[in-house]
Write an enzyme that holds these catalytic residues in place. Sequence first.
Site, PDB file in Angstrom:
ATOM      1  N   GLY A   1     -16.178   4.585 -34.090  1.00 16.58           N
ATOM      2  CA  GLY A   1     -17.310   5.404 -33.653  1.00 16.58           C
ATOM      3  C   GLY A   1     -18.021   4.756 -32.473  1.00 16.58           C
ATOM      4  O   GLY A   1     -17.381   4.211 -31.573  1.00 16.58           O
ATOM      5  N   GLY A   2     -19.360   4.768 -32.525  1.00 16.23           N
ATOM      6  CA  GLY A   2     -20.158   4.222 -31.410  1.00 16.23           C
ATOM      7  C   GLY A   2     -19.823   2.768 -31.110  1.00 16.23           C
ATOM      8  O   GLY A   2     -19.808   2.333 -29.952  1.00 16.23           O
TER       9      GLY A   2
ATOM     10  N   GLU B   1       4.547  -3.021 -13.391  1.00 20.18           N
ATOM     11  CA  GLU B   1       5.986  -3.257 -13.613  1.00 20.18           C
ATOM     12  C   GLU B   1       6.746  -1.960 -13.890  1.00 20.18           C
ATOM     13  O   GLU B   1       7.683  -1.924 -14.685  1.00 20.18           O
ATOM     14  CB  GLU B   1       6.219  -4.291 -14.716  1.00 20.18           C
ATOM     15  CG  GLU B   1       5.821  -5.688 -14.254  1.00 20.18           C
ATOM     16  CD  GLU B   1       6.094  -6.762 -15.270  1.00 20.18           C
ATOM     17  OE1 GLU B   1       7.200  -6.775 -15.810  1.00 20.18           O
ATOM     18  OE2 GLU B   1       5.194  -7.581 -15.497  1.00 20.18           O
TER      19      GLU B   1
ATOM     20  N   GLY C   1       4.885   1.342  -4.022  1.00 22.84           N
ATOM     21  CA  GLY C   1       4.579   0.907  -5.381  1.00 22.84           C
ATOM     22  C   GLY C   1       5.762   1.254  -6.266  1.00 22.84           C
ATOM     23  O   GLY C   1       6.637   0.424  -6.515  1.00 22.84           O
TER      24      GLY C   1
ATOM     25  N   PRO D   1       0.820  -1.218   0.000  1.00 22.01           N
ATOM     26  CA  PRO D   1       0.000   0.000   0.000  1.00 22.01           C
ATOM     27  C   PRO D   1       0.858   1.273   0.000  1.00 22.01           C
ATOM     28  O   PRO D   1       0.503   2.259  -0.635  1.00 22.01           O
ATOM     29  CB  PRO D   1      -0.820  -0.125   1.288  1.00 22.01           C
ATOM     30  CG  PRO D   1      -0.917  -1.601   1.518  1.00 22.01           C
ATOM     31  CD  PRO D   1       0.376  -2.179   1.034  1.00 22.01           C
TER      32      PRO D   1
ATOM     33  N   ARG E   1      10.275  -6.360 -18.358  1.00 18.40           N
ATOM     34  CA  ARG E   1       9.673  -5.101 -18.811  1.00 18.40           C
ATOM     35  C   ARG E   1       9.526  -5.042 -20.331  1.00 18.40           C
ATOM     36  O   ARG E   1       8.531  -4.516 -20.830  1.00 18.40           O
ATOM     37  CB  ARG E   1      10.489  -3.912 -18.300  1.00 18.40           C
ATOM     38  CG  ARG E   1      10.072  -3.512 -16.906  1.00 18.40           C
ATOM     39  CD  ARG E   1      10.852  -2.343 -16.358  1.00 18.40           C
ATOM     40  NE  ARG E   1      10.388  -2.006 -15.011  1.00 18.40           N
ATOM     41  CZ  ARG E   1      11.128  -1.394 -14.104  1.00 18.40           C
ATOM     42  NH1 ARG E   1      12.362  -1.036 -14.391  1.00 18.40           N
ATOM     43  NH2 ARG E   1      10.628  -1.132 -12.913  1.00 18.40           N
TER      44      ARG E   1
ATOM     45  N   ARG F   1     -16.122   0.500 -44.356  1.00 19.70           N
ATOM     46  CA  ARG F   1     -17.131   1.455 -43.888  1.00 19.70           C
ATOM     47  C   ARG F   1     -17.314   2.581 -44.923  1.00 19.70           C
ATOM     48  O   ARG F   1     -16.349   3.271 -45.259  1.00 19.70           O
ATOM     49  CB  ARG F   1     -16.677   2.027 -42.534  1.00 19.70           C
ATOM     50  CG  ARG F   1     -17.497   3.186 -42.035  1.00 19.70           C
ATOM     51  CD  ARG F   1     -18.839   2.747 -41.535  1.00 19.70           C
ATOM     52  NE  ARG F   1     -19.503   3.818 -40.801  1.00 19.70           N
ATOM     53  CZ  ARG F   1     -20.779   3.798 -40.494  1.00 19.70           C
ATOM     54  NH1 ARG F   1     -21.536   2.773 -40.844  1.00 19.70           N
ATOM     55  NH2 ARG F   1     -21.324   4.792 -39.826  1.00 19.70           N
TER      56      ARG F   1
HETATM   57  N1  COS Z   1      19.545  -4.158 -11.878  1.00 20.85           N
HETATM   58  C1  COS Z   1      20.443  -4.410 -10.913  1.00 20.85           C
HETATM   59  N2  COS Z   1      20.688  -3.550  -9.887  1.00 20.85           N
HETATM   60  C2  COS Z   1      19.976  -2.392  -9.865  1.00 20.85           C
HETATM   61  C3  COS Z   1      19.017  -2.083 -10.850  1.00 20.85           C
HETATM   62  C4  COS Z   1      18.822  -3.016 -11.897  1.00 20.85           C
HETATM   63  N3  COS Z   1      17.948  -2.760 -12.864  1.00 20.85           N
HETATM   64  N4  COS Z   1      18.481  -0.869 -10.567  1.00 20.85           N
HETATM   65  C5  COS Z   1      19.077  -0.431  -9.453  1.00 20.85           C
HETATM   66  N5  COS Z   1      19.984  -1.370  -9.030  1.00 20.85           N
HETATM   67  C6  COS Z   1      20.870  -1.256  -7.868  1.00 20.85           C
HETATM   68  C7  COS Z   1      21.635   0.057  -7.910  1.00 20.85           C
HETATM   69  O1  COS Z   1      22.813  -0.070  -8.684  1.00 20.85           O
HETATM   70  C8  COS Z   1      21.932   0.284  -6.446  1.00 20.85           C
HETATM   71  O2  COS Z   1      23.029  -0.542  -6.090  1.00 20.85           O
HETATM   72  P1  COS Z   1      24.121  -0.064  -4.977  1.00 20.85           P
HETATM   73  O3  COS Z   1      23.341   0.017  -3.683  1.00 20.85           O
HETATM   74  O4  COS Z   1      25.122  -1.162  -4.978  1.00 20.85           O
HETATM   75  O5  COS Z   1      24.621   1.251  -5.434  1.00 20.85           O
HETATM   76  C9  COS Z   1      20.688  -0.253  -5.762  1.00 20.85           C
HETATM   77  O6  COS Z   1      20.101  -1.188  -6.666  1.00 20.85           O
HETATM   78  C10 COS Z   1      19.696   0.829  -5.416  1.00 20.85           C
HETATM   79  O7  COS Z   1      19.340   1.478  -6.628  1.00 20.85           O
HETATM   80  P2  COS Z   1      18.731   2.957  -6.673  1.00 20.85           P
HETATM   81  O8  COS Z   1      19.556   3.865  -5.807  1.00 20.85           O
HETATM   82  O9  COS Z   1      18.528   3.349  -8.096  1.00 20.85           O
HETATM   83  O10 COS Z   1      17.337   2.744  -5.913  1.00 20.85           O
HETATM   84  P3  COS Z   1      16.060   3.642  -5.875  1.00 20.85           P
HETATM   85  O11 COS Z   1      15.312   3.323  -4.651  1.00 20.85           O
HETATM   86  O12 COS Z   1      16.412   5.077  -6.088  1.00 20.85           O
HETATM   87  O13 COS Z   1      15.242   3.084  -7.160  1.00 20.85           O
HETATM   88  C11 COS Z   1      13.515   3.134  -8.845  1.00 20.85           C
HETATM   89  C12 COS Z   1      14.244   3.819  -7.709  1.00 20.85           C
HETATM   90  C13 COS Z   1      12.412   4.086  -9.225  1.00 20.85           C
HETATM   91  C14 COS Z   1      14.436   2.950 -10.038  1.00 20.85           C
HETATM   92  C15 COS Z   1      12.984   1.742  -8.438  1.00 20.85           C
HETATM   93  O14 COS Z   1      12.379   1.799  -7.171  1.00 20.85           O
HETATM   94  C16 COS Z   1      11.949   1.200  -9.445  1.00 20.85           C
HETATM   95  O15 COS Z   1      12.295   0.686 -10.513  1.00 20.85           O
HETATM   96  N6  COS Z   1      10.652   1.335  -9.090  1.00 20.85           N
HETATM   97  C17 COS Z   1       9.561   0.781  -9.881  1.00 20.85           C
HETATM   98  C18 COS Z   1       9.230  -0.539  -9.335  1.00 20.85           C
HETATM   99  C19 COS Z   1       8.150  -1.221 -10.061  1.00 20.85           C
HETATM  100  O16 COS Z   1       8.333  -1.592 -11.197  1.00 20.85           O
HETATM  101  N7  COS Z   1       7.025  -1.412  -9.364  1.00 20.85           N
HETATM  102  C20 COS Z   1       5.949  -2.167  -9.889  1.00 20.85           C
HETATM  103  C21 COS Z   1       5.766  -3.392  -9.054  1.00 20.85           C
HETATM  104  S1  COS Z   1       5.863  -4.862  -9.942  1.00 20.85           S
HETATM  105  S2  COS Z   1       4.112  -4.987 -10.786  1.00 20.85           S
END
Ligand code: COS
Length: 390
Positions: A347-348, A371, A140, A137, A250, A275
């Site tokens: 359309g409709g 994702e 996300g 919650p 992704r 059409r």
């Molecule tokens: N693959 C491997 N390692 C990764 C990575 C990836 N794609 N992305 C980040 N990391 C690593 C980073 O290198 C960093 O490592 P170090 O701690 O060794 O430096 C660590 O993970 C933390 O990364 P970061 O600082 O970028 O973390 P954030 O919390 O800032 O990340 C985002 C932010 C937005 C990028 C992340 O939270 C994200 O992708 N969110 C979306 C999640 C999502 O898809 N939610 C839907 C749920 S599934 S339906």
Amino acid sequence: MADRSYLDWPFLEDAHRELARFAGGWAESRFGTHGFDGHDDVDADCRTILKALGEAGLTRFCVPAGYGGVTDTLDVRSLCLMREHLGYRSGLADFVFAMQGLGSGAISLFGTEAQKQVWLPDVARGEFCAAFALTEPEAGSDVAAIATTATPDGDGWRLNGEKTFISNGGIADFYVVFARTGEAEGARGLSAFILDAKTPGLKIAERIETIAPHPLARLVFEDCHLPASSLIGTSGAGFKIAMATLDVFRSTVGAAALGFARRALDEATQRARTRKLFGATLADQQGVQTQLAEMALDIDASALLIYRAAWTKDSGAARITREAAMAKLYATEAAQRVIDTAVQLFGGLGVTKGSVPEALYRDIRALRIYEGASEVQKLVIARQHLSEWK
Ligand code: COS
């Protein structure tokens, strides 16, 4: 699917072309011209579709060879082709297939030999239904804010907390759950676990209804016991496991959107050619030709980004964070535009309950959110771009 010219692109090999032919034919014979019909009981329909995918050997593409799969490692191009062809015929079939891959993906990529042997063969046969439990919650887009905890308990762990918007919640046989284990603050203090759905303390607290119905639930964990053998990878590595799993899947979200968009363009073209209005067909109107051109362009651009990302991963790249984010972002946004134009051309009829454009219009919307929402993909692309300048 009218345009199949992309199958000749150098990103794909003969085995992919054969898979596209087989999967497309299978989906057509299974779902006919309107696999987007309403579902009175989505849980039952998902189980039926999963069984059928398993019997056709198609869920084998969700796991590596050695555990019932086809290719040595997950082949992203095969996953994309599957989602594209299933999505073209049925949003629910695409959902079922996608969840087998995403739900078991962390095990395929990071699991121990024993974990792979226990869980993956049944995923490949379509006998076990998998789920990916990340979202909460209050966590996300910001995965590092996960609050569900797994605390050491005897020879295992004790899981407490809540997850929401969990696809296959309620019908899954197991969940890959991400929880805070406290090695560090934020992203570095998370771990990934396999939770058997029969574990006492797992509660399906709420079923969530959406505009494109599929099994979706809020889960509650109350003192669930996780054996030590359920930890995926090392403790504290959960964030990277989640991100690396999402990197693989992704581009497949983009591929599902591409399948929806191709269907919308085919339906719209058929409509435009037949059409009649103002003494000619819709397709004779220059304005409509412009619309069809924009749809076709959006589709080819999406396909190029998707198969570029998939090919890069399959060619051995360690990370495809940027490529996968671009593919997902562009293809899902483009598909929304393409489908909206198809609705307009109908359309409709385009907003009439039960029509293909109406179903596509509902099915596409969540793909711009799950994702990683489009806004998150932009953040990911920008970070990768900026890091290359360091
Ligand atoms: N693959 C491997 N390692 C990764 C990575 C990836 N794609 N992305 C980040 N990391 C690593 C980073 O290198 C960093 O490592 P170090 O701690 O060794 O430096 C660590 O993970 C933390 O990364 P970061 O600082 O970028 O973390 P954030 O919390 O800032 O990340 C985002 C932010 C937005 C990028 C992340 O939270 C994200 O992708 N969110 C979306 C999640 C999502 O898809 N939610 C839907 C749920 S599934 S339906």
